[in-house]
Design a protein around this motif. Structure first.
Motif, PDB file in Angstrom:
ATOM      1  N   LEU A 109       0.808  -1.219   0.000  1.00  0.00           N
ATOM      2  CA  LEU A 109       0.000   0.000   0.000  1.00  0.00           C
ATOM      3  C   LEU A 109       0.843   1.271   0.000  1.00  0.00           C
ATOM      4  O   LEU A 109       0.291   2.380  -0.060  1.00  0.00           O
ATOM      5  CB  LEU A 109      -0.940  -0.005   1.201  1.00  0.00           C
ATOM      6  N   ALA A 110       2.153   1.128   0.033  1.00  0.00           N
ATOM      7  CA  ALA A 110       3.017   2.294  -0.154  1.00  0.00           C
ATOM      8  C   ALA A 110       2.871   2.862  -1.562  1.00  0.00           C
ATOM      9  O   ALA A 110       3.145   4.047  -1.797  1.00  0.00           O
ATOM     10  CB  ALA A 110       4.475   1.913   0.111  1.00  0.00           C
ATOM     11  N   ASP A 111       2.418   2.035  -2.489  1.00  0.00           N
ATOM     12  CA  ASP A 111       2.232   2.448  -3.881  1.00  0.00           C
ATOM     13  C   ASP A 111       0.851   3.098  -4.032  1.00  0.00           C
ATOM     14  O   ASP A 111      -0.172   2.449  -3.788  1.00  0.00           O
ATOM     15  CB  ASP A 111       2.340   1.217  -4.780  1.00  0.00           C
ATOM     16  N   PRO A 112       0.781   4.366  -4.450  1.00  0.00           N
ATOM     17  CA  PRO A 112      -0.523   5.030  -4.608  1.00  0.00           C
ATOM     18  C   PRO A 112      -1.469   4.291  -5.550  1.00  0.00           C
ATOM     19  O   PRO A 112      -2.683   4.323  -5.357  1.00  0.00           O
ATOM     20  CB  PRO A 112      -0.151   6.409  -5.163  1.00  0.00           C
ATOM     21  N   GLU A 168       1.067   7.170   7.087  1.00  0.00           N
ATOM     22  CA  GLU A 168       0.636   7.972   5.938  1.00  0.00           C
ATOM     23  C   GLU A 168      -0.615   7.418   5.254  1.00  0.00           C
ATOM     24  O   GLU A 168      -1.154   8.065   4.351  1.00  0.00           O
ATOM     25  CB  GLU A 168       1.779   8.050   4.919  1.00  0.00           C
ATOM     26  N   LEU A 169      -1.082   6.257   5.687  1.00  0.00           N
ATOM     27  CA  LEU A 169      -2.251   5.655   5.042  1.00  0.00           C
ATOM     28  C   LEU A 169      -3.500   6.477   5.318  1.00  0.00           C
ATOM     29  O   LEU A 169      -3.788   6.836   6.454  1.00  0.00           O
ATOM     30  CB  LEU A 169      -2.466   4.229   5.553  1.00  0.00           C
ATOM     31  N   ASP A 170      -4.245   6.746   4.266  1.00  0.00           N
ATOM     32  CA  ASP A 170      -5.514   7.457   4.413  1.00  0.00           C
ATOM     33  C   ASP A 170      -6.684   6.509   4.208  1.00  0.00           C
ATOM     34  O   ASP A 170      -7.793   6.934   3.877  1.00  0.00           O
ATOM     35  CB  ASP A 170      -5.594   8.628   3.433  1.00  0.00           C
ATOM     36  N   LEU A 171      -6.453   5.222   4.416  1.00  0.00           N
ATOM     37  CA  LEU A 171      -7.487   4.210   4.276  1.00  0.00           C
ATOM     38  C   LEU A 171      -8.028   3.807   5.645  1.00  0.00           C
ATOM     39  O   LEU A 171      -7.317   3.889   6.651  1.00  0.00           O
ATOM     40  CB  LEU A 171      -6.915   2.952   3.608  1.00  0.00           C
ATOM     41  N   PRO A 172      -9.266   3.328   5.715  1.00  0.00           N
ATOM     42  CA  PRO A 172      -9.767   2.760   6.971  1.00  0.00           C
ATOM     43  C   PRO A 172      -8.925   1.556   7.383  1.00  0.00           C
ATOM     44  O   PRO A 172      -8.500   0.763   6.533  1.00  0.00           O
ATOM     45  CB  PRO A 172     -11.197   2.346   6.637  1.00  0.00           C
ATOM     46  N   LEU A 173      -8.702   1.417   8.683  1.00  0.00           N
ATOM     47  CA  LEU A 173      -7.913   0.308   9.210  1.00  0.00           C
ATOM     48  C   LEU A 173      -8.693  -0.395  10.317  1.00  0.00           C
ATOM     49  O   LEU A 173      -9.351   0.256  11.133  1.00  0.00           O
ATOM     50  CB  LEU A 173      -6.588   0.802   9.782  1.00  0.00           C
ATOM     51  N   LEU A 174      -8.596  -1.704  10.339  1.00  0.00           N
ATOM     52  CA  LEU A 174      -9.137  -2.521  11.422  1.00  0.00           C
ATOM     53  C   LEU A 174      -8.043  -3.444  11.916  1.00  0.00           C
ATOM     54  O   LEU A 174      -7.408  -4.132  11.109  1.00  0.00           O
ATOM     55  CB  LEU A 174     -10.331  -3.349  10.927  1.00  0.00           C
TER      56      LEU A 174
END
Length: 231
Positions: A109-112, A168-174
């Motif tokens: 997920l480091a890759d946009p 830096e992740l702007d995604l939801p995380l669980l």
């Protein structure tokens, strides 16, 4: 005729290996990434619950595991495989990664371009805040490292990068973690929340590190309850 609940064979040809897996169900997609030393079949009981709830599940053997070719020596190779998997799936898939699978997902997920195709990330009993000596002790307690020693050491060396990517992740995380015999401590969880304050944390009672084996139904229910609003 193959119905939506019958497993369907999947194959991805990478430059150096062939990854083999399967998919089952129909609907929004979960990409399931197993732990080191495991195989895709560990997700079977979890997939049953997800498919019954109207989801599609895709699981590959990671390189050097199960029916996939090659050897898993570096986290970056595993991450590139995960990226290839994501690019073969519909947009807004949710990635579920246990242990090694979760760390490979973070690295991917480091890759946009990968992030753009993912609706969120579920970490199963793993965080990017890796303390090397404690990780080695834990892994030694559950079995010999054997052929995976090189991968373990490479992954530990990537810990600073994994923490940076997570922050830096702007995604939801669980984060789903075991209640008994988990590899994680309260401090580990606090460190993850410091990096990604928007993370949802769900403990699973009666589960250790390999939650998909110990409590597959509870794991699937936690994933469904949290990720339904992500897509």
């Amino acid at each position: 005729m193959i119905g939506p609940t019958a497993p369907r064979v999947r194959r991805i040809t990478r430059p150096d290996v062939i990854l083999r897996g399967e998919e089952v169900g129909a609907g929004p997609t979960f990409l399931l990434l197993h732990a080191g030393g495991e195989r895709r079949q560990v997700w079977g009981p979890v997939s049953e619950v997800l498919v019954d709830a109207g989801y599609r599940c895709v699981a590959f053997d990671q390189r050097g595991h199960g029916d996939s070719e090659g050897s898993a020596r570096t986290l970056s190779a595993c991450a590139e495989d995960v990226a290839a998997m994501v690019h073969t799936e519909p947009p807004a898939s949710v990635v579920v990664g246990a242990s090694l699978g979760g760390l490979a997902a973070i690295a991917a997920l480091a890759d946009p371009a990968v992030r753009a195709r993912v609706a969120g990330l579920v970490l199963v009993d793993v965080v990017p805040c890796l303390e090397p000596s404690r990780v080695r002790r834990f892994l030694a307690s559950v079995g010999p490292l054997g052929a995976h020693t090189e991968l373990v050491e490479d992954t530990l060396a990537q810990a600073p990068r994994l923490r940076q990517v997570t922050a830096e992740l702007d995604l939801p995380l669980l984060l789903v973690h075991g209640g008994n015999g988990s590899s994680l401590t309260d401090e580990d969880i606090d460190q993850l929340l410091h990096l990604a304050p928007h993370t949802t944390v769900r403990p699973i009672r009666g589960a250790g590190h390999l939650i998909a084996r110990d409590q597959p139904v509870a794991l699937a229910q936690a994933v469904i309850a949290t990720t339904a609003a992500w897509r």
